[in-house]
Design an enzyme around this catalytic site. Structure first.
Site, PDB file in Angstrom:
ATOM      1  N   ALA A  99      -1.275   2.643   0.940  1.00 21.86           N
ATOM      2  CA  ALA A  99      -0.877   1.309   0.497  1.00 21.86           C
ATOM      3  C   ALA A  99       0.407   0.985   1.239  1.00 21.86           C
ATOM      4  O   ALA A  99       1.466   1.459   0.870  1.00 21.86           O
ATOM      5  CB  ALA A  99      -0.669   1.261  -1.012  1.00 21.86           C
ATOM      6  N   CYS A 100       0.319   0.190   2.290  1.00 22.76           N
ATOM      7  CA  CYS A 100       1.381   0.158   3.281  1.00 22.76           C
ATOM      8  C   CYS A 100       1.833  -1.260   3.600  1.00 22.76           C
ATOM      9  O   CYS A 100       1.299  -2.240   3.095  1.00 22.76           O
ATOM     10  CB  CYS A 100       0.896   0.820   4.572  1.00 22.76           C
ATOM     11  SG  CYS A 100      -0.082   2.323   4.298  1.00 22.76           S
TER      12      CYS A 100
END
Length: 816
Positions: A99-100
């Site tokens: 999750a970037c």
């Protein structure tokens, strides 16, 4: 900025993994040694304390017990050298989630041919502003990963270029710190390049500052090097975009790991990293196990004014359930990915099937073969290898294309990269891999060519389903796309000077004045933007997709070749009388609860029965009673929602459409790819089965069809199931080789006498065995599998059958 707070969280993570490792093997398959299972389950229940101060999961005794449970064996014999044949689950599904923060900047108008340093500076500033989307290690300094992809900075590398070779291939490689190991690896790299006619120009040690790294990153930091190669002289017929040279670099890179392994240059310690981050004449990747602000401090090149570029992709990583590693930082070689791929296991298995079905194996003896691995130089030879040859199952020739030991992002990147190298434009490849929800989409009502593109490719390739925001570049264009659900933020702005900024959120670009912005917006579900890095043209969602879709007459092909089966009214004719029906239901494991709570409810309401989230029934593997094989399988957590999400409630973004028939290659588009039978739903009735049968007539499509019975004599006893499975699989291979494009696996018995004297291979076991046998034989893509069974009556059963390889299910007894 987020921190994991050190060992406390790590200990919890290890405990969770231990529990998964202990329980998953037992729940995975029904064919477990009964005595071992009974003993393990009884001991586990009796010896573990589930509450209060006596809870002792971390003890040596419980760890040993978990290990013993994880070593349970299937009833089938072990292969030589095996200690267990249980499958604990693919690592990416158990450990890997992202999750970037991600984005790109492109400006082809400012500066000269090689761009400007300002674009890089802006990208690094934006990366720094993504810090809250990333994470750090237990030392609160080592990042999960940060990186950039840019145009190769030719000014910076001027001493490695010449008039005869102005743009060589550039490799960015992580090597061991140990000098002996490093030199041995470098010798292999050079020898592989020279063996494939690449002119080896030289090595460059990348200037870095290890002192800025956190303790965890510094302990495992690789030695950073670049190497430069000249295009082969024999590649004098390359095209203007130098695609032939790029294909050679791609294939030769996949030779590196093979040669290192064959020469024993593989180690398993903290100084074992050998990883090629990029190898191209267009793009280069700088990345590492650092925070965003540390990247330019670590890589001194990034602060050099001679580092100029027309574009930059930046990525800050948040790794949820895995220890960060230097190679896992992003961008990958062509993609920067924010999100996860929840369909990964199916995607990987289908890609393996597709590679095996290419029909030609890589060889190193036959000089005239289309798949001669000795020729990674010739323009036509490299094109043939990528489009016609199996590049997955030859580990002594090429590093496998995909591997469940890699992350979801790495596998997606590998398939995407192969498609871009096999003459797909990057936007085209991504449209096929991560399609939008195109059915009933108002925005596409005036662009039928885009709908036809998705219809065509949807029959050939299963979607890699997110949530995902993907930023990509093959060096010729740069762009970004959201998956069909659009659950990741993506905004963009275009300024007067021609710059295009795409970012996870606004406010990350310094000195970006509102008065300079000429257009801005955000990506919606399934939408894409693209920038041509040669002309600088910005293309919005409709423009780029219409351009791609107009390259072939997909609509004409579909109209001429495809057969469609809509939902049809079921026949009122009975198959059995009441007594025979009840007897048949008993033999297939039905219960009164199944009829009263599921069949009756679904028949009355026309939708799936909804239960509570809780399920306090004993696990099938611990039960003292026999269970249908489906009961040993459960949905993964990411697949479970409340209320259920299904095509009835979420028809805008979901479809049940399936296809039958021979699927052509995804690497080479042709009219034959449209020759399929399209099903509106995988759940069929007898009238729809008859319709499929009619397509066998030469004047109605000529789809070859055959039926294989999965029943066998009860007199054969329990051991008869393995012989029956072998016979079914052998028959399937024979029928497909004879030209069958639709294969029906049926357990239907003609009458009660047949039900009395025979039993059946469980349909889940039968379809899974046939599916994988056909994959091994390279035949799976040549046929569609239909399961005709009395042993499926709930949506979970249908989901399991489709998940294990069925293209359609005819639940004749449930309809009865």
């Amino acid at each position: 900025r987020f921190s994991r707070q050190g060992k406390r969280i790590c200990t919890k993570m290890k405990f969770s993994a231990g529990v998964v490792a202990a329980i998953t093997p037992m729940a995975a398959l029904a064919f477990i040694q009964p005595t071992a299972l009974k003993r393990a389950s009884r001991n586990w229940v009796s010896e573990q304390s589930f509450g209060g101060a006596n809870q002792n999961f971390g003890s040596k005794q419980s760890v040993a017990q978990s290990k013993a449970m994880s070593e349970l064996k299937m009833a089938f014999n072990l292969k030589e050298g095996e200690t267990s044949n249980m499958f604990e689950g693919p690592a990416p599904l158990l450990k890997e989630r992202d999750a970037c923060g991600v984005g790109f900047i492109a400006n082809t108008q400012s500066g000269e041919e090689f761009g400007t340093h300002k674009v890089l500076q802006q990208g690094l500033h934006a990366l720094d502003c993504m810090e809250h989307r990333g994470a750090c290690g237990g030392d609160d300094e080592s990042g999960d990963g940060a990186g950039i992809m840019t145009q190769i900075p030719w000014k910076l590398f001027s001493e490695y270029t010449s008039d005869s070779c102005p743009k060589p291939g550039v490799g960015m490689i992580f090597l061991p710190q140990d000098e002996g190991r490093r030199n041995a690896v470098k010798e292999v790299i050079e020898s592989v390049c020279k063996a494939n006619e690449l002119g080896f120009i030289g090595w460059r040690e990348v200037p870095v500052d290890n002192s800025v790294l956190g303790p965890m990153a510094r302990d495992v930091v690789p030695s950073m090097w670049q190497f430069f190669v000249k295009a082969p002289e024999r590649l004098d017929n390359d095209d203007e975009d130098r695609d032939g040279f790029e294909r050679s670099l791609y294939l030769i890179r996949r030779r590196f790991d093979v040669e290192l392994r064959l020469r024993g240059l593989v180690w398993d310690d903290s100084d074992s990293e050998v990883y090629v981050a990029s190898f191209s004449s267009r793009t280069i990747v700088y990345k590492g196990m650092v925070q965003g602000c540390i990247l330019p401090q670590f890589y001194k090149d990034l602060t050099n004014p001679d580092f100029t570029t027309k574009f930059v992709i930046y990525h800050r990583r948040f790794s949820t359930n895995t220890n960060p590693r230097w190679p896992l930082a992003q961008p990958m070689r062509v993609v920067g990915h924010n999100g996860e791929i929840n369909t990964l296991l199916g995607n990987v298995n289908w890609i393996k099937a597709r590679e095996a079905s290419k029909g030609l194996s890589l060889v190193d003896e036959e000089a005239d073969s289309d798949c001669n691995i000795k020729d990674l130089v010739d323009y036509e030879s490299t094109d043939n290898i990528l489009q016609k040859c199996n590049t997955q199952d030859n580990p002594n020739i090429l590093d496998p294309l995909i591997d469940l030991g890699r992350s979801d992002s790495a596998n997606l990147d590998a398939v995407f990269e192969l498609m871009t190298k096999s003459r797909h434009r990057a936007p085209c490849a991504l449209m096929a891999l991560v399609p939008t929800a195109y059915e009933n989409e108002p925005a596409l009502k005036d662009n039928q060519e885009i709908v036809d593109f998705y219809k065509f490719h949807g029959g050939l390739l299963e979607a890699w389903d997110g949530p995902a925001l993907l930023v990509f570049s093959d060096g010729k264009s740069i762009g970004a796309s959201l998956d069909r659900n659009g659950l990741r933020p993506a905004r963009y702005s275009i300024t007067k000077d021609g710059s295009v900024y795409m970012m996870s959120e606004t406010g990350v670009i310094p000195e970006l004045e509102e008065s300079d912005i000429v257009e801005k917006g955000r990506l919606g579900p399934g939408q894409m933007i693209n920038v041509d890095l040669t002309t600088g043209e910005f293309k919005d969602n409709i423009k780029i997709k219409s351009e791609i879709a107009s390259r072939h007459p997909y609509g004409e092909w579909i109209e001429k070749q495809r057969k469609d089966i809509k939902k049809m009214e079921a026949s009122p004719d009975r198959l059995y009388d009441d007594v025979t029906t009840t007897f048949a239901q008993g033999t297939f494991g039905w219960s009164l609860e199944d009829i009263g709570m599921q069949i009756q409810d679904m028949a009355g309401s026309g939708k799936e029965t909804t239960y509570s989230m809780g399920d306090d029934a004993p696990q099938a593997v611990f039960s003292q009673r026999p269970h249908p094989l489906y009961n040993y399988f459960k949905q993964r957590f990411a697949q479970v929602t409340n209320p259920p999400i299904d095509p009835l409630r979420e028809g805008v973004v979901m479809s049940l459409g399936m296809t039958l028939g021979k699927k052509e290659s995804i690497y080479k588009v042709s009219e034959e790819g449209a020759r399929l039978i399209h099903l509106q739903s995988p759940v069929l009735n007898s009238v729809e089965m008859e319709k499929i049968e009619s397509f066998a007539e030469p004047e109605n499509g000529g789809f070859g069809q055959s039926t294989i019975s999965t029943r066998y004599d009860i007199a054969d006893g329990p051991s008869g199931i393995k012989d029956a499975l072998d016979e079914i699989c052998d028959a399937a291979v024979q029928e497909v080789r004879a030209g069958s494009e639709v294969l029906i696996l049926t357990d239907k018995a003609l009458d009660k006498a047949a039900l009395d004297s025979t039993t059946y291979v469980p349909p889940l076991l039968a379809v899974g065995a046939v599916h994988h046998r056909l994959i091994e034989e390279g035949l799976r893509m040549d046929v569609g599998l239909v399961v005709e069974t009395g042993g499926a009556w709930s949506t979970h059963h249908f989901a399991c059958l489709v998940g294990f390889g069925a293209n359609a299910v005819h639940p004749y007894l449930a309809l009865e």
